[in-house]
Design a protein around this motif. Structure first.
Motif, PDB file in Angstrom:
ATOM      1  N   GLY A  84      67.477  76.571  48.546  1.00 33.49           N
ATOM      2  CA  GLY A  84      67.747  76.223  49.936  1.00 33.49           C
ATOM      3  C   GLY A  84      68.752  75.085  49.988  1.00 33.49           C
ATOM      4  O   GLY A  84      68.708  74.178  49.155  1.00 33.49           O
ATOM      5  N   VAL A  85      69.673  75.145  50.941  1.00 29.11           N
ATOM      6  CA  VAL A  85      70.687  74.110  51.095  1.00 29.11           C
ATOM      7  C   VAL A  85      70.697  73.655  52.559  1.00 29.11           C
ATOM      8  O   VAL A  85      70.729  74.486  53.465  1.00 29.11           O
ATOM      9  CB  VAL A  85      72.094  74.621  50.707  1.00 29.11           C
TER      10      VAL A  85
ATOM     11  N   PRO B 298      73.789  77.502  58.246  1.00 26.64           N
ATOM     12  CA  PRO B 298      72.970  78.602  58.781  1.00 26.64           C
ATOM     13  C   PRO B 298      71.634  78.752  58.051  1.00 26.64           C
ATOM     14  O   PRO B 298      71.518  78.463  56.861  1.00 26.64           O
ATOM     15  CB  PRO B 298      73.847  79.838  58.563  1.00 26.64           C
ATOM     16  N   HIS B 299      70.644  79.239  58.797  1.00 29.45           N
ATOM     17  CA  HIS B 299      69.285  79.396  58.266  1.00 29.45           C
ATOM     18  C   HIS B 299      69.214  80.332  57.066  1.00 29.45           C
ATOM     19  O   HIS B 299      68.292  80.232  56.271  1.00 29.45           O
ATOM     20  CB  HIS B 299      68.345  79.886  59.366  1.00 29.45           C
ATOM     21  N   GLU B 300      70.181  81.217  56.916  1.00 29.38           N
ATOM     22  CA  GLU B 300      70.143  82.122  55.764  1.00 29.38           C
ATOM     23  C   GLU B 300      70.360  81.390  54.438  1.00 29.38           C
ATOM     24  O   GLU B 300      70.186  81.976  53.367  1.00 29.38           O
ATOM     25  CB  GLU B 300      71.162  83.249  55.908  1.00 29.38           C
TER      26      GLU B 300
ATOM     27  N   ARG C 229      59.219  76.733  64.513  1.00 28.59           N
ATOM     28  CA  ARG C 229      59.606  75.997  63.309  1.00 28.59           C
ATOM     29  C   ARG C 229      58.460  76.048  62.311  1.00 28.59           C
ATOM     30  O   ARG C 229      57.408  75.483  62.543  1.00 28.59           O
ATOM     31  CB  ARG C 229      59.923  74.536  63.636  1.00 28.59           C
ATOM     32  N   ALA C 230      58.662  76.687  61.200  1.00 25.63           N
ATOM     33  CA  ALA C 230      57.613  76.779  60.188  1.00 25.63           C
ATOM     34  C   ALA C 230      57.610  75.547  59.307  1.00 25.63           C
ATOM     35  O   ALA C 230      56.603  75.192  58.726  1.00 25.63           O
ATOM     36  CB  ALA C 230      57.828  78.032  59.329  1.00 25.63           C
ATOM     37  N   THR C 231      58.745  74.896  59.192  1.00 23.60           N
ATOM     38  CA  THR C 231      58.820  73.751  58.294  1.00 23.60           C
ATOM     39  C   THR C 231      59.912  72.812  58.778  1.00 23.60           C
ATOM     40  O   THR C 231      60.933  73.244  59.275  1.00 23.60           O
ATOM     41  CB  THR C 231      59.097  74.184  56.849  1.00 23.60           C
ATOM     42  N   GLU C 232      59.677  71.526  58.632  1.00 20.80           N
ATOM     43  CA  GLU C 232      60.685  70.535  59.030  1.00 20.80           C
ATOM     44  C   GLU C 232      61.722  70.322  57.934  1.00 20.80           C
ATOM     45  O   GLU C 232      62.828  69.952  58.213  1.00 20.80           O
ATOM     46  CB  GLU C 232      60.015  69.197  59.352  1.00 20.80           C
ATOM     47  N   ASN C 233      61.358  70.500  56.664  1.00 24.93           N
ATOM     48  CA  ASN C 233      62.309  70.192  55.599  1.00 24.93           C
ATOM     49  C   ASN C 233      63.178  71.387  55.227  1.00 24.93           C
ATOM     50  O   ASN C 233      63.997  71.296  54.355  1.00 24.93           O
ATOM     51  CB  ASN C 233      61.592  69.631  54.372  1.00 24.93           C
ATOM     52  N   ARG C 234      62.970  72.501  55.895  1.00 20.33           N
ATOM     53  CA  ARG C 234      63.810  73.675  55.749  1.00 20.33           C
ATOM     54  C   ARG C 234      63.916  74.178  54.314  1.00 20.33           C
ATOM     55  O   ARG C 234      64.967  74.588  53.869  1.00 20.33           O
ATOM     56  CB  ARG C 234      65.185  73.426  56.332  1.00 20.33           C
ATOM     57  N   ARG C 235      62.836  74.088  53.557  1.00 19.96           N
ATOM     58  CA  ARG C 235      62.894  74.643  52.216  1.00 19.96           C
ATOM     59  C   ARG C 235      62.777  76.159  52.277  1.00 19.96           C
ATOM     60  O   ARG C 235      62.234  76.697  53.224  1.00 19.96           O
ATOM     61  CB  ARG C 235      61.857  74.078  51.280  1.00 19.96           C
ATOM     62  N   PRO C 236      63.296  76.843  51.293  1.00 20.36           N
ATOM     63  CA  PRO C 236      63.259  78.300  51.315  1.00 20.36           C
ATOM     64  C   PRO C 236      61.824  78.800  51.244  1.00 20.36           C
ATOM     65  O   PRO C 236      60.971  78.168  50.645  1.00 20.36           O
ATOM     66  CB  PRO C 236      64.049  78.706  50.067  1.00 20.36           C
TER      67      PRO C 236
ATOM     68  N   GLU D 234      65.920  77.765  55.460  1.00 19.78           N
ATOM     69  CA  GLU D 234      64.556  78.237  55.696  1.00 19.78           C
ATOM     70  C   GLU D 234      64.390  79.747  55.591  1.00 19.78           C
ATOM     71  O   GLU D 234      63.295  80.232  55.343  1.00 19.78           O
ATOM     72  CB  GLU D 234      64.019  77.722  57.028  1.00 19.78           C
ATOM     73  N   ASN D 235      65.444  80.529  55.742  1.00 18.92           N
ATOM     74  CA  ASN D 235      65.387  81.982  55.553  1.00 18.92           C
ATOM     75  C   ASN D 235      66.241  82.412  54.368  1.00 18.92           C
ATOM     76  O   ASN D 235      66.793  83.515  54.355  1.00 18.92           O
ATOM     77  CB  ASN D 235      65.864  82.713  56.818  1.00 18.92           C
ATOM     78  N   SER D 236      66.346  81.554  53.385  1.00 19.22           N
ATOM     79  CA  SER D 236      67.272  81.772  52.274  1.00 19.22           C
ATOM     80  C   SER D 236      66.865  82.935  51.372  1.00 19.22           C
ATOM     81  O   SER D 236      65.702  83.107  51.032  1.00 19.22           O
ATOM     82  CB  SER D 236      67.363  80.503  51.422  1.00 19.22           C
TER      83      SER D 236
END
Length: 161
Positions: A75-76, A101-103, A153-160, A106-108
């Motif tokens: 994830g970036v 972008p989320h791809e 929002r499933a996560t605040e840190n946007r990890r994959p 969080e949606n990586s």
């Protein structure tokens, strides 16, 4: 007294050998580009399925991390400061806006395999930046953009995932 000194010395040696064990991790260096240019700053996350994640800062397109070999979900994220007014006309608030972008976070679907040979890992990200919001939502004071409600929002840190 002499047996006590010997016992303490042996305990000390055991502690030292326990601290020097190999943790199985390797040093990994790499680069991240965004639309052909080095990503100025951000964060890259390496997630092993069923294990905890590890993250490193991206600085001028480069990162360095110590992680275990194997397949990793990547994830970036990267942020820009933006100024947003709310509907009450209050003084604009400065917020961090995640524009990748989320791809890629969080949606990586980014996956890489880390080898034990310290091979560099490079990511070439392309796409359109997520547009900054134009106002703040009244209920939670967060930017009002689709998918930004607390339930979305499933996560605040946007990890994959």
């Amino acid at each position: 007294m002499r047996p006590l000194v010997i016992a303490l010395f042996l305990c000390f040696l055991l502690i030292l050998t326990g601290c020097s064990k190999d943790d199985g991790k390797v040093n990994v260096e790499g680069t991240v580009t965004w639309n052909g240019q080095p990503l100025e700053s951000g964060k890259i996350t390496f997630l092993s399925p069923g294990k905890s994640s590890e993250a490193a800062n991206i600085d001028h397109g480069s990162f360095s991390i110590r992680t275990s070999p194997g397949q990793k979900n990547i994830g970036v994220t990267a942020f820009k400061e933006i100024s947003i007014k709310d509907e009450r006309g209050d003084t604009p608030q400065v917020r961090d806006h995640q524009y990748i972008p989320h791809e890629y976070n969080e949606n990586s679907d980014l996956v890489t395999t880390i080898s034990e040979t310290n091979e560099p890992v490079n990511f070439k990200l392309t796409g359109e930046e997520i547009p900054p919001p134009t106002n703040l939502d009244v209920t939670n004071r967060r930017p009002d953009i689709p998918g930004n409600s607390r339930s979305d929002r499933a996560t605040e840190n946007r990890r994959p995932r």
